[in-house]
Design a protein around this motif. Structure first.
Motif, PDB file in Angstrom:
ATOM      1  N   LEU A 244       0.789  -1.358  -0.093  1.00 34.63           N
ATOM      2  CA  LEU A 244      -0.485   0.180   0.080  1.00 34.63           C
ATOM      3  C   LEU A 244       0.678   1.305  -0.528  1.00 34.63           C
ATOM      4  CD1 LEU A 244      -2.371  -1.047   2.439  1.00 34.63           C
ATOM      5  CD2 LEU A 244      -3.175  -1.450  -0.100  1.00 34.63           C
ATOM      6  N   TYR A 245       1.872   1.585   1.343  1.00 31.02           N
ATOM      7  CA  TYR A 245       2.588   2.716   0.837  1.00 31.02           C
ATOM      8  C   TYR A 245       3.998   3.033   0.712  1.00 31.02           C
ATOM      9  CZ  TYR A 245      -0.922   2.816   4.020  1.00 31.02           C
ATOM     10  OH  TYR A 245      -2.301   2.569   4.976  1.00 31.02           O
ATOM     11  N   LEU A 246       4.603   1.166  -0.086  1.00 32.10           N
ATOM     12  CA  LEU A 246       5.851   2.184  -1.002  1.00 32.10           C
ATOM     13  C   LEU A 246       5.772   2.511  -1.333  1.00 32.10           C
ATOM     14  CD1 LEU A 246       8.958  -0.031  -0.942  1.00 32.10           C
ATOM     15  CD2 LEU A 246       8.075  -0.398  -2.763  1.00 32.10           C
ATOM     16  N   GLY A 247       5.025   3.196  -2.562  1.00 34.32           N
ATOM     17  CA  GLY A 247       5.242   4.118  -3.211  1.00 34.32           C
ATOM     18  C   GLY A 247       4.300   5.264  -3.114  1.00 34.32           C
ATOM     19  N   HIS A 248       3.662   5.039  -0.916  1.00 35.16           N
ATOM     20  CA  HIS A 248       2.921   6.387  -1.020  1.00 35.16           C
ATOM     21  C   HIS A 248       3.599   8.262  -0.998  1.00 35.16           C
ATOM     22  CE1 HIS A 248      -1.120   7.178   0.462  1.00 35.16           C
ATOM     23  NE2 HIS A 248      -0.424   7.954   1.250  1.00 35.16           N
ATOM     24  N   ASN A 249       5.492   7.533  -0.016  1.00 30.91           N
ATOM     25  CA  ASN A 249       5.435   8.372   0.158  1.00 30.91           C
ATOM     26  C   ASN A 249       7.025   8.370   0.810  1.00 30.91           C
ATOM     27  OD1 ASN A 249       5.082   8.032   2.813  1.00 30.91           O
ATOM     28  ND2 ASN A 249       4.739   9.329   3.370  1.00 30.91           N
ATOM     29  N   TRP A 250       7.232   8.618   2.038  1.00 34.24           N
ATOM     30  CA  TRP A 250       9.012   8.665   1.665  1.00 34.24           C
ATOM     31  C   TRP A 250       8.837   8.602   3.870  1.00 34.24           C
ATOM     32  CZ3 TRP A 250       6.815  12.749  -0.849  1.00 34.24           C
ATOM     33  CH2 TRP A 250       7.355  12.961  -1.745  1.00 34.24           C
ATOM     34  N   ASP A 251       7.946   7.793   4.503  1.00 32.58           N
ATOM     35  CA  ASP A 251       8.275   7.279   5.457  1.00 32.58           C
ATOM     36  C   ASP A 251       8.819   6.040   5.810  1.00 32.58           C
ATOM     37  OD1 ASP A 251       6.719   9.577   6.184  1.00 32.58           O
ATOM     38  OD2 ASP A 251       5.357   7.816   6.571  1.00 32.58           O
ATOM     39  N   MET A 252       9.683   5.155   5.072  1.00 28.66           N
ATOM     40  CA  MET A 252      10.254   4.601   4.755  1.00 28.66           C
ATOM     41  C   MET A 252      11.955   4.616   5.733  1.00 28.66           C
ATOM     42  SD  MET A 252       9.503   1.449   4.906  1.00 28.66           S
ATOM     43  CE  MET A 252      11.111   0.852   5.173  1.00 28.66           C
ATOM     44  N   LEU A 253      12.703   5.888   4.955  1.00 31.47           N
ATOM     45  CA  LEU A 253      13.233   6.533   6.033  1.00 31.47           C
ATOM     46  C   LEU A 253      13.401   6.349   7.580  1.00 31.47           C
ATOM     47  CD1 LEU A 253      16.382   7.656   6.088  1.00 31.47           C
ATOM     48  CD2 LEU A 253      15.643  10.022   5.296  1.00 31.47           C
ATOM     49  N   ALA A 254      12.409   6.977   7.775  1.00 31.60           N
ATOM     50  CA  ALA A 254      12.361   7.238   9.232  1.00 31.60           C
ATOM     51  C   ALA A 254      12.137   5.208   9.990  1.00 31.60           C
ATOM     52  CB  ALA A 254      11.174   7.955   9.714  1.00 31.60           C
ATOM     53  N   VAL A 255      11.350   4.647   9.232  1.00 35.66           N
ATOM     54  CA  VAL A 255      11.315   3.996   9.796  1.00 35.66           C
ATOM     55  C   VAL A 255      12.688   2.441  10.224  1.00 35.66           C
ATOM     56  CG1 VAL A 255      10.039   0.989   9.562  1.00 35.66           C
ATOM     57  CG2 VAL A 255       8.950   3.199   8.919  1.00 35.66           C
ATOM     58  N   ALA A 256      13.269   2.928   9.153  1.00 34.94           N
ATOM     59  CA  ALA A 256      14.283   2.605   9.233  1.00 34.94           C
ATOM     60  C   ALA A 256      15.751   2.775   9.821  1.00 34.94           C
ATOM     61  CB  ALA A 256      15.125   2.467   7.257  1.00 34.94           C
ATOM     62  N   LEU A 257      15.428   4.049   9.667  1.00 35.86           N
ATOM     63  CA  LEU A 257      16.789   4.286  11.265  1.00 35.86           C
ATOM     64  C   LEU A 257      15.884   3.755  12.838  1.00 35.86           C
ATOM     65  CD1 LEU A 257      17.220   7.888   9.730  1.00 35.86           C
ATOM     66  CD2 LEU A 257      18.951   6.980  10.063  1.00 35.86           C
ATOM     67  N   ALA A 258      14.242   4.237  12.844  1.00 38.72           N
ATOM     68  CA  ALA A 258      13.622   3.384  13.805  1.00 38.72           C
ATOM     69  C   ALA A 258      14.118   2.387  14.456  1.00 38.72           C
ATOM     70  CB  ALA A 258      12.503   3.971  14.092  1.00 38.72           C
ATOM     71  N   MET A 259      13.812   1.717  13.517  1.00 34.46           N
ATOM     72  CA  MET A 259      14.717   0.115  13.754  1.00 34.46           C
ATOM     73  C   MET A 259      15.636  -0.078  13.841  1.00 34.46           C
ATOM     74  SD  MET A 259      13.323  -3.282  13.787  1.00 34.46           S
ATOM     75  CE  MET A 259      12.058  -2.871  13.154  1.00 34.46           C
ATOM     76  N   ALA A 260      16.391   1.072  13.373  1.00 32.37           N
ATOM     77  CA  ALA A 260      18.308   0.565  14.169  1.00 32.37           C
ATOM     78  C   ALA A 260      18.378   1.523  15.436  1.00 32.37           C
ATOM     79  CB  ALA A 260      18.757   1.480  12.945  1.00 32.37           C
ATOM     80  N   ALA A 261      17.730   2.034  15.814  1.00 30.86           N
ATOM     81  CA  ALA A 261      17.592   2.768  17.450  1.00 30.86           C
ATOM     82  C   ALA A 261      17.512   1.569  17.945  1.00 30.86           C
ATOM     83  CB  ALA A 261      16.731   4.159  17.178  1.00 30.86           C
ATOM     84  N   ILE A 262      15.639   0.926  17.712  1.00 27.93           N
ATOM     85  CA  ILE A 262      15.934   0.137  19.031  1.00 27.93           C
ATOM     86  C   ILE A 262      17.074  -1.035  19.328  1.00 27.93           C
ATOM     87  CG2 ILE A 262      14.048  -2.264  18.773  1.00 27.93           C
ATOM     88  CD1 ILE A 262      13.389   0.990  19.737  1.00 27.93           C
ATOM     89  N   LEU A 263      17.177  -1.500  17.770  1.00 28.90           N
ATOM     90  CA  LEU A 263      18.274  -2.675  17.807  1.00 28.90           C
ATOM     91  C   LEU A 263      19.842  -2.086  19.061  1.00 28.90           C
ATOM     92  CD1 LEU A 263      17.240  -4.444  14.226  1.00 28.90           C
ATOM     93  CD2 LEU A 263      16.432  -4.706  17.489  1.00 28.90           C
ATOM     94  N   ALA A 264      20.474  -0.971  18.222  1.00 28.09           N
ATOM     95  CA  ALA A 264      20.970  -0.153  19.188  1.00 28.09           C
ATOM     96  C   ALA A 264      20.827  -0.153  20.744  1.00 28.09           C
ATOM     97  CB  ALA A 264      21.538   0.898  18.741  1.00 28.09           C
ATOM     98  N   ALA A 265      19.848  -0.189  21.250  1.00 23.97           N
ATOM     99  CA  ALA A 265      19.434   0.226  22.483  1.00 23.97           C
ATOM    100  C   ALA A 265      19.282  -1.628  23.008  1.00 23.97           C
ATOM    101  CB  ALA A 265      17.651   0.367  22.491  1.00 23.97           C
ATOM    102  N   ARG A 266      18.683  -2.501  21.784  1.00 21.03           N
ATOM    103  CA  ARG A 266      18.792  -3.711  22.610  1.00 21.03           C
ATOM    104  C   ARG A 266      20.067  -4.033  22.096  1.00 21.03           C
ATOM    105  NH1 ARG A 266      19.967  -8.453  19.499  1.00 21.03           N
ATOM    106  NH2 ARG A 266      18.622 -10.508  20.240  1.00 21.03           N
ATOM    107  N   ARG A 267      21.125  -3.564  21.647  1.00 20.80           N
ATOM    108  CA  ARG A 267      22.265  -4.540  21.976  1.00 20.80           C
ATOM    109  C   ARG A 267      23.239  -3.902  23.613  1.00 20.80           C
ATOM    110  NH1 ARG A 267      22.507  -3.142  16.990  1.00 20.80           N
ATOM    111  NH2 ARG A 267      23.351  -1.026  16.782  1.00 20.80           N
TER     112      ARG A 267
END
Length: 412
Positions: free
Chosen positions: A138-161
């Motif tokens: 639905l949203y891959l070509g919708h806009n640009w939110d995947m950039l923030a999603v990837a950065l938030a995932m990286a932040a979560i996993l850094a906290a996990r480590r």
């Protein structure tokens, strides 16, 4: 060996097919829309109006030469994608070329999220769920939110480590792309402030250090443009404050049904107060089970933000989906949420088409029913994560090993 290779490569192959479907879902309408086809067929994308109306086709610099209602990192990404489209397609470049580049870049971020899930030890079934995620179509070509999603995932996993400074930096960078990663920062601060077996001086120093890291990284990305073109830089924050709401938000539904219709200032105030109170309750009730990994409460806090915010644009569901796979104990509420997302998407867009008389007669009541179905899933997810023990893959390695050692002693 063969099974292991299938387990490793299979989700990536399916993800590629899903991303291709996401691009086709938006691209089948071409570079322009006729009538209400963007709503009737679901092919609406922010990329098409941005190409002409935000100076992307002309190569204008965001904020300096044109206004863009996104934070600076997303504005930079839009400019780079516009440059790539004009370079690859030449003088004949149009909005369809831009949409293709946007989709390819978002697909790259989706693959980055998959890789992070794999490295985090997420169960194979959940990685398959990301590979076939309905929100990606639905949203891959919708806009640009995947950039923030990837950065938030990286932040979560850094906290996990156990790397809170890296997590704070990544969350701050993500906030320069979209606002929602900022919700992780208070959780990191609380974790630092209430570390076990440390003096209060050390705790305050640690929490203050994380705050400083976040300010420095966010400020480094924002200060140059804020100093040069403050009004255009502030467009995102002004636009967010002045928006009254969207059709699928609880506030707009309440207003349309005549249950609670307020002015904009009152809506802004109450949406913030209700969110802040609920987020505080999530942390308080989740504290006994999640104190040693408070970052896991990012998922229910984000879900509560979506429920209480005055704006609930369709693509916001893409923010939450990967974090549900990461931290939710059960898959059933995730499936319920995904189904509600699809229903709310079509209800909202078919409503827009119906306003012009060309749609299937969808009303705001249909939107309310779809939104209520999705809201029930979100509430289930919030309660389940807060009350339940975190899954094994959520735990930091040290905490998981300690728990395993304790289990061995109990068996003896």
């Amino acid at each position: 060996m063969g099974t292991s290779r299938v387990d490793r490569l299979g989700p990536y192959i399916l993800l590629a097919l899903t991303c291709a479907a996401g691009w086709l879902f938006k691209a089948h309408c071409g570079a322009t829309w006729t009538g209400d086809e963007q709503y009737l067929t679901g092919c609406y994308s922010d990329a098409l109006p941005f190409w002409g109306l935000r100076g992307v086709a002309a190569g204008q610099l965001p904020y300096v030469e044109s206004r863009i209602e996104y934070p600076v990192l997303t504005g930079a990404l839009i400019w780079l994608e516009g440059l790539a489209a004009r370079t690859l397609a030449g003088p004949r470049a149009d909005a369809a070329d831009f949409l293709l580049v946007v989709s390819i870049v978002n697909a790259a971020f989706a693959f980055a999220v998959m890789r992070m899930m794999e490295r985090a030890g997420l169960p194979l079934l959940r990685r398959w769920c990301w590979a076939a995620a309905p929100p990606l179509i639905l949203y891959l070509g919708h806009n640009w939110d995947m950039l923030a999603v990837a950065l938030a995932m990286a932040a979560i996993l850094a906290a996990r480590r156990g790397e809170p400074a890296a997590a704070a930096a990544l969350a701050a960078i993500g906030t320069a792309a979209k606002l929602f990663p900022i919700l992780l920062l208070p959780l990191l601060g609380l974790s630092a402030l209430f570390q076990r077996n440390r003096s209060w001086t050390a705790r305050f120093r640690s929490a203050g250090g994380l705050a400083l890291v976040a300010v420095v990284f966010w400020g480094a990305l924002n200060a140059p443009l804020a100093a040069r073109a403050f009004e255009n830089w502030a467009e995102f924050y002004t636009f967010s404050r002045e928006r009254s709401g969207t059709a699928a938000s609880v506030w707009e539904i309440l207003a349309v049904q005549g249950w609670w219709n307020t002015d904009l200032a009152t809506r802004n105030l109450w949406s913030f107060l209700i969110f802040a109170g609920g987020a505080g309750a999530i942390v308080a009730f989740g504290w006994p089970r999640h104190r040693d990994h408070l970052w896991a409460l990012f998922t229910p806090v984000l879900a509560w933000f979506l429920l209480t915010n005055k704006v609930y644009s369709p693509q916001f569901d893409l923010w939450l989906y990967p974090f549900l796979l990461l931290t939710s104990r059960r898959l059933w509420p995730i499936a319920w949420f995904a189904l509600g997302d699809v229903g709310a998407y079509w209800a909202e867009f078919w409503f827009f088409a119906s306003l012009g008389g060309g749609g299937p007669g969808v009303t705001q009541m249909h939107i309310a029913w779809a939104a209520a179905f999705r809201a029930a899933a979100l509430l289930w997810i919030i309660v389940d994560i807060v009350r339940g023990r975190a899954p094994d893959w959520v735990m930091t390695r040290a905490r998981q090993e300690a728990r395993n050692i304790g289990s061995v002693h109990l068996k003896r």
